[in-house]
Scaffold this active site. Structure first.
Site, PDB file in Angstrom:
ATOM      1  N   LYS A 147     -19.788 -15.790   2.331  1.00 38.09           N
ATOM      2  CA  LYS A 147     -21.234 -15.573   2.439  1.00 38.09           C
ATOM      3  C   LYS A 147     -21.869 -15.063   1.161  1.00 38.09           C
ATOM      4  O   LYS A 147     -21.419 -14.085   0.586  1.00 38.09           O
ATOM      5  CB  LYS A 147     -21.503 -14.577   3.559  1.00 38.09           C
ATOM      6  CG  LYS A 147     -21.317 -15.194   4.916  1.00 38.09           C
ATOM      7  CD  LYS A 147     -21.940 -14.326   5.987  1.00 38.09           C
ATOM      8  CE  LYS A 147     -20.878 -13.607   6.772  1.00 38.09           C
ATOM      9  NZ  LYS A 147     -21.187 -12.343   7.282  1.00 38.09           N
ATOM     10  N   ARG A 202       0.828  -1.214   0.000  1.00 44.28           N
ATOM     11  CA  ARG A 202       0.000   0.000   0.000  1.00 44.28           C
ATOM     12  C   ARG A 202       0.858   1.259   0.000  1.00 44.28           C
ATOM     13  O   ARG A 202       0.460   2.272  -0.575  1.00 44.28           O
ATOM     14  CB  ARG A 202      -0.952  -0.008   1.187  1.00 44.28           C
ATOM     15  CG  ARG A 202      -2.065  -1.006   0.936  1.00 44.28           C
ATOM     16  CD  ARG A 202      -3.097  -0.995   2.007  1.00 44.28           C
ATOM     17  NE  ARG A 202      -4.282  -1.694   1.543  1.00 44.28           N
ATOM     18  CZ  ARG A 202      -5.141  -2.296   2.329  1.00 44.28           C
ATOM     19  NH1 ARG A 202      -4.955  -2.296   3.632  1.00 44.28           N
ATOM     20  NH2 ARG A 202      -6.193  -2.900   1.829  1.00 44.28           N
ATOM     21  N   GLY A 205     -12.899  -4.269  -0.756  1.00 42.44           N
ATOM     22  CA  GLY A 205     -14.259  -3.748  -0.566  1.00 42.44           C
ATOM     23  C   GLY A 205     -14.648  -2.795  -1.686  1.00 42.44           C
ATOM     24  O   GLY A 205     -15.756  -2.864  -2.226  1.00 42.44           O
ATOM     25  N   GLY A 249      -8.437  -8.513  -1.601  1.00 42.06           N
ATOM     26  CA  GLY A 249      -8.823  -9.473  -0.570  1.00 42.06           C
ATOM     27  C   GLY A 249      -8.082 -10.795  -0.651  1.00 42.06           C
ATOM     28  O   GLY A 249      -6.908 -10.850  -1.021  1.00 42.06           O
TER      29      GLY A 249
HETATM   30  P1  AMP Z   1     -14.969 -13.389   1.726  1.00 39.43           P
HETATM   31  O1  AMP Z   1     -14.457 -12.512   2.833  1.00 39.43           O
HETATM   32  O2  AMP Z   1     -16.435 -13.371   1.554  1.00 39.43           O
HETATM   33  O3  AMP Z   1     -14.192 -13.189   0.428  1.00 39.43           O
HETATM   34  O4  AMP Z   1     -14.669 -14.858   2.182  1.00 39.43           O
HETATM   35  C1  AMP Z   1     -13.390 -15.344   2.416  1.00 39.43           C
HETATM   36  C2  AMP Z   1     -13.523 -16.507   3.359  1.00 39.43           C
HETATM   37  O5  AMP Z   1     -14.377 -17.474   2.809  1.00 39.43           O
HETATM   38  C3  AMP Z   1     -12.232 -17.205   3.647  1.00 39.43           C
HETATM   39  O6  AMP Z   1     -11.865 -16.953   4.984  1.00 39.43           O
HETATM   40  C4  AMP Z   1     -12.552 -18.675   3.419  1.00 39.43           C
HETATM   41  O7  AMP Z   1     -12.074 -19.511   4.449  1.00 39.43           O
HETATM   42  C5  AMP Z   1     -14.068 -18.714   3.412  1.00 39.43           C
HETATM   43  N1  AMP Z   1     -14.589 -19.839   2.621  1.00 39.43           N
HETATM   44  C6  AMP Z   1     -14.351 -20.113   1.332  1.00 39.43           C
HETATM   45  N2  AMP Z   1     -14.972 -21.245   0.960  1.00 39.43           N
HETATM   46  C7  AMP Z   1     -15.638 -21.710   2.039  1.00 39.43           C
HETATM   47  C8  AMP Z   1     -16.447 -22.843   2.276  1.00 39.43           C
HETATM   48  N3  AMP Z   1     -16.694 -23.749   1.328  1.00 39.43           N
HETATM   49  N4  AMP Z   1     -16.978 -22.979   3.502  1.00 39.43           N
HETATM   50  C9  AMP Z   1     -16.729 -22.077   4.476  1.00 39.43           C
HETATM   51  N5  AMP Z   1     -15.954 -20.976   4.302  1.00 39.43           N
HETATM   52  C10 AMP Z   1     -15.412 -20.795   3.112  1.00 39.43           C
END
Ligand code: AMP
Length: 436
Positions: free
Chosen positions: A236, A36, A416, A393
């Protein structure tokens, strides 16, 4: 881009307040990733060369508002203090304040000023506050080409609270406002947007980092060279509802992996065992599958998965895994990565693409047992001749850790902010700037 940049205005001899993103990861006072800082260098160097007075400001982490009267206990702490009997409150508050003071050491930008001085080959003067005595004196003593870094803006509650007073004081430091903090361009805080929105500075332009991020990402979204493939993953589905909807309009193929895929799989009528599912979004997933059909877009979901009995604890603990087809996930198992057949399917979909954007891992990639799907996608992107854009991310971290960073066209500095661009949203930190 329709917004003015530092090249479009006179900056020589001017005091330029530059909002940068110096929210760098730190461990024991040592910066562990300097990306950064490096991202902001082209703008800082350009302004120095033009003879501007460069006043830098940034937030770092989520500290207590220790520059704010009353010391700004966190909401949780305030509630806890208020819940106590009157006679115990003062002591409890003092205890929290002692803890809060530690934030000054933990979240100070001083180490960034030191590292930046080395990178620029010129001393960066560090102000111990944001708009107090130290900052005022540092700014008053500046000569053309000098650089001052103000202390962490989030030490003042007015940063996130869009305080007019804070904005007014900051505006008094400058003739020109420059936003180059792409990572916080989706936030509407004092130093990211309000200072301009309130009308306290009239000349407001972007720096080179924002200009580059926007030109690559907005261009890919608005005028993609086709086929255009979008890959989404992460935990999610509820975080990415609008992203899915907007990307379906724009891309030719949408690939969905990660935890969010299993709500789709359940919506297709399959059993997903203990996998991550958001039952409230089953209807939404059905709607999106119908939308893809109606628009003639390809929507790829995992066809197999890596499953395990229990979510690893700690997250990187070694656990027993199996691979199964997507319609055979047992009741007592949880899918934590896409399987090899899905990885091959997704890689194949990327092969002939001309533009690819990617946000979110395909599985729990923090754990080597569930990282293969994410690695396979990163590899497929590294091998394609398409324009490849990584939306920050976890996927950006995966690409960098695997040594594929220089094989990608663009890795965004703002997870984000880039997601909000993918959603089709306007970013306040950019909207507020002067039009061309
Ligand atoms: P995000 O912040 O929404 O990009 O999500 C990233 C997170 O999603 C990471 O910490 C991963 O461990 C989690 N993740 C990815 N695939 C899965 C899965 N199949 N089940 C649970 N968590 C997951």
């Amino acid at each position: 881009m329709n917004k003015k940049s530092i090249k479009d205005v006179e900056v020589g001899g001017k005091r330029c307040l530059v909002r940068v993103d110096f929210n760098v990861p730190m461990k024991d006072g040592v910066i562990t990733d300097e990306n950064r800082i490096d991202g902001a260098l082209p703008t800082i160097k350009y302004l120095m060369e033009k003879g501007a007075k460069v006043i830098l400001c940034s937030h770092m982490g989520k500290p207590h508002n220790i520059f704010t009267e009353g010391f700004g206990l966190t909401k949780k702490e305030k509630k806890a203090v208020e819940a106590l009997p009157e006679e115990e409150r003062a002591a409890a508050k003092a205890e929290y304040l002692k803890k809060a003071l530690k934030d000054k050491e933990k979240f100070t930008l001083r180490p960034v000023a030191e590292r930046l001085s080395e990178k620029l080959g010129k001393k960066v003067v560090f102000a111990e506050d944001i708009v107090g005595e130290s900052a005022t004196a540092a700014v008053a003593n500046m000569k053309d080409g000098d650089v001052v870094l103000l202390e962490n803006t989030r030490f003042d509650a007015g940063e996130e609270g869009r305080s007019e007073e804070l904005c007014k004081k900051l505006a008094a430091f400058c003739d020109v406002y420059v936003n180059d903090a792409f990572g916080t361009a989706h936030r509407s805080h004092a130093t990211t947007a309000a200072i301009v929105e309130y009308g306290f500075v009239k000349t407001a332009v972007c720096g080179f980092l924002i200009e580059k991020e926007l030109s690559v990402m907005a261009d890919a979204l608005e005028n993609p060279v086709r086929p255009f493939v979008a890959i989404l993953g992460g935990a999610k589905i509820s975080d990415k509802l609008k992203v899915i909807d907007n990307l379906l309009n724009k891309c030719d193929t949408l690939i969905i992996g990660g935890g969010m895929a299993y709500t789709f799989i359940k919506a297709k009528g399959y059993n997903v065992g203990n996998s991550l599912v958001d039952d409230e979004q089953i209807g939404y997933c059905k709607e999106m599958m119908a939308k893809a059909d109606a628009l003639g877009k390809k929507l790829y979901l995992p066809i197999d998965a890596v499953i395990t009995k229990e979510f690893p604890n700690p997250i990187d603990a070694k656990v027993d895994t199996e691979v199964c087809d997507i319609d055979k996930i047992p009741d007592d198992k949880e899918a934590l990565d896409i399987g090899p057949k899905s990885a091959a399917l997704f890689a194949d979909a990327v092969k002939n693409a001309k533009t690819v954007i990617w946000n979110g891992p395909m599985g729990v990639s923090e754990n080597p047992c569930f990282a293969k799907g994410t690695i396979a996608v990163a590899k497929a992107l590294a091998e394609t001749s398409a324009t490849t854009i990584i939306g920050g991310g976890d996927s950006a971290a995966a690409v960098k850790n695997l040594g594929f960073a220089d094989k990608m066209t663009h890795i965004s500095t703002g997870g984000g902010a880039s997601l909000e661009l993918f959603e089709g949203k306007k970013l306040p930190g950019i909207e507020c700037l002067n039009d061309k």
